[in-house]
Design a protein around this motif. Sequence first.
Motif, mmCIF file in Angstrom:
data_model
loop_
_atom_site.group_PDB
_atom_site.id
_atom_site.type_symbol
_atom_site.label_atom_id
_atom_site.label_comp_id
_atom_site.label_asym_id
_atom_site.label_seq_id
_atom_site.Cartn_x
_atom_site.Cartn_y
_atom_site.Cartn_z
ATOM 1 N N SER A 10 0.877 -1.290 0.169
ATOM 2 C CA SER A 10 -0.253 0.264 -0.052
ATOM 3 C C SER A 10 0.480 1.087 0.470
ATOM 4 N N GLY A 11 0.785 2.054 -1.015
ATOM 5 C CA GLY A 11 1.187 3.841 -1.231
ATOM 6 C C GLY A 11 1.923 4.159 0.033
ATOM 7 N N LYS A 12 -0.013 4.580 0.516
ATOM 8 C CA LYS A 12 -0.088 5.030 1.773
ATOM 9 C C LYS A 12 0.616 4.364 2.544
ATOM 10 N N ALA A 13 0.366 3.320 2.871
ATOM 11 C CA ALA A 13 1.376 3.163 4.634
ATOM 12 C C ALA A 13 2.320 2.879 4.134
ATOM 13 N N HIS A 14 3.009 3.151 2.496
ATOM 14 C CA HIS A 14 4.185 3.485 3.054
ATOM 15 C C HIS A 14 5.152 4.216 3.515
ATOM 16 N N ARG A 15 3.659 5.719 2.872
ATOM 17 C CA ARG A 15 4.716 7.241 2.462
ATOM 18 C C ARG A 15 4.333 7.143 4.863
ATOM 19 N N ALA A 16 3.306 6.321 5.155
ATOM 20 C CA ALA A 16 2.923 6.378 6.907
ATOM 21 C C ALA A 16 4.235 6.184 7.365
ATOM 22 N N ALA A 17 5.663 4.934 6.502
ATOM 23 C CA ALA A 17 5.322 4.150 7.741
ATOM 24 C C ALA A 17 6.988 4.765 7.468
ATOM 25 N N SER A 18 7.435 5.363 6.333
ATOM 26 C CA SER A 18 8.338 6.201 5.867
ATOM 27 C C SER A 18 8.353 7.549 6.799
ATOM 28 N N GLN A 19 7.337 8.200 8.024
ATOM 29 C CA GLN A 19 7.354 8.782 8.676
ATOM 30 C C GLN A 19 7.896 9.120 10.041
ATOM 31 N N THR A 20 7.620 7.885 10.102
ATOM 32 C CA THR A 20 6.915 7.260 11.813
ATOM 33 C C THR A 20 8.737 5.978 11.980
ATOM 34 N N ARG A 21 7.279 5.104 12.182
ATOM 35 C CA ARG A 21 8.525 3.800 12.679
ATOM 36 C C ARG A 21 8.505 3.190 10.827
ATOM 37 N N PRO A 22 9.650 2.081 10.626
ATOM 38 C CA PRO A 22 9.920 2.101 9.350
ATOM 39 C C PRO A 22 9.506 0.582 8.992
ATOM 40 N N TRP A 23 8.035 0.415 9.353
ATOM 41 C CA TRP A 23 8.213 -0.645 9.702
ATOM 42 C C TRP A 23 6.582 -0.987 8.747
ATOM 43 N N LEU A 24 6.667 -2.201 7.939
ATOM 44 C CA LEU A 24 5.234 -1.970 6.785
ATOM 45 C C LEU A 24 4.473 -3.409 7.589
ATOM 46 N N HIS A 25 3.432 -3.376 8.390
ATOM 47 C CA HIS A 25 2.408 -4.765 8.739
ATOM 48 C C HIS A 25 2.059 -5.098 7.802
ATOM 49 N N LYS A 26 1.837 -6.521 7.535
ATOM 50 C CA LYS A 26 1.880 -7.704 6.900
ATOM 51 C C LYS A 26 0.551 -7.260 6.544
ATOM 52 N N ASP A 27 -0.495 -6.782 7.154
ATOM 53 C CA ASP A 27 -1.759 -6.526 6.637
ATOM 54 C C ASP A 27 -1.985 -5.355 5.470
ATOM 55 N N HIS A 28 -0.438 -4.328 5.103
ATOM 56 C CA HIS A 28 -0.710 -3.928 3.994
ATOM 57 C C HIS A 28 0.613 -4.484 3.167
ATOM 58 N N VAL A 29 0.423 -5.307 2.872
ATOM 59 C CA VAL A 29 1.383 -5.950 1.375
ATOM 60 C C VAL A 29 -0.007 -6.383 0.231
ATOM 61 N N LEU A 30 0.084 -6.340 -0.569
ATOM 62 C CA LEU A 30 -1.042 -6.466 -1.359
ATOM 63 C C LEU A 30 -0.607 -7.614 -1.879
ATOM 64 N N GLY A 31 -1.266 -8.107 -1.897
ATOM 65 C CA GLY A 31 -0.055 -10.381 -2.627
ATOM 66 C C GLY A 31 -0.122 -11.164 -1.475
ATOM 67 N N THR A 32 0.593 -12.325 -2.027
ATOM 68 C CA THR A 32 2.007 -12.933 -1.395
ATOM 69 C C THR A 32 3.247 -12.567 -1.254
ATOM 70 N N LEU A 33 3.818 -13.058 -0.223
ATOM 71 C CA LEU A 33 5.149 -12.394 0.120
ATOM 72 C C LEU A 33 6.108 -13.507 -0.564
#
Length: 396
Positions: A10-33
């Motif tokens: 998610s681009g929105k989640a990525h922008r938020a993570a870039s400004q605070t804690r730089p981690w992305l939750h699994k719910d923000h992944v689109l598709g499979t890892l």
Amino acid sequence: MSELATVQVSGKAHRAASQTRPWLHKDHVLGTLPDKGPFVSLVDENALSLGFALLDKDDDHPLKLVSTARTRDPIGLLRTRLERAMSRRKNDLMGADAYRLCHGEGDGVPRFFVDRFGDGLCITSVTPAMNDVARQLVQPLVDITGARVVVHYALRDHAEGTATRRQDAPFDCTVVHGDDPQVRFHHGGLIRQLDLTAGFHVPALTSRLDMQRYVRRWARGQVLDVKCGFGGFGMQLADAGAKEVVFVDDESSSLDDVKQDAHTNGIPAAIRTVEQGALQALHSLDTKGERFSVIVMHPAEVREGKDRREAAEMRLQKLHKSALKLVGEGGIYVTWPGTTAVDQETFERILTDAAQQGRKRLQVLSRMQAGPDHPVLVGMHDPSATTLLLRVLSTT
């Protein structure tokens, strides 16, 4: 370097993570890892590049952001960041030879920590995904620092499907460069010795080096350093002019190191050691009528059991009640929670209760945090506990 696997987020989640804690939750992944790592390229919903991240697949936050720019050489980028971190330490710490050289996300190298002690380095990777990366960074670190010996504390990986994330998870320690893990370094005006393979408490030592030098101004009378371990506080107070420092620990090796360092630095007459557990030693000293101008209390970690928090609170209550009895009017008391099972607010309530039971009051003179070698990004929670420097006042 080969092309990195791509993960859509998610681009929105990525922008938020870039400004605070730089981690992305699994719910923000689109598709499979992907299974391939340890680094992956990131793209948004429109396939626009978002940089790259460390892939920690079994974690609730499987993507730790590294850079918003694309790269085919993540290791080269991390080396550059380590060089910059080293340069900053030289300016911030004015030539010290013991400090944290890299503090994870704060220095742009997620889940990766490096502590320097003289000509030795202690590398810690606190996620399995970073273990292999850490090994690739050993030689760059040796090139940057000229280290004679490097040890690696790596989070032990669990079998897939059974991974459990606990803050007290076990670490494997390996000498990955050089052969002799015994090092010497300067701690203020003192020369200290340390075995880098002594245990996971070693990389934690740098978080209090600044604090230990700071308390020197209160050096006077009798000092008690309980569960002393490395003995950093007590040694600084002895060197600063305390009449006598009593070191208490149930590990004879720790006390042997303290005595050896006291001899090396020409202050053996100011040192007395007691090999006992904390509560037993406090009771014995109270029975003998001994009182202290300064007490440093290192609370022992409570690790096991389903009632871990309750056990930790009970132990802290007993320790502080016993220790505060030994502090005279106007004396100094230095302590911190010592366990992740008790938060700072609860810890301070326990301290207050223990003081009231002993008919004493506590003034906070300083709330101490780690020094400038432990930078934390704005917006990212700092899990380290606050060390309290208190004045103890008698009440009628």
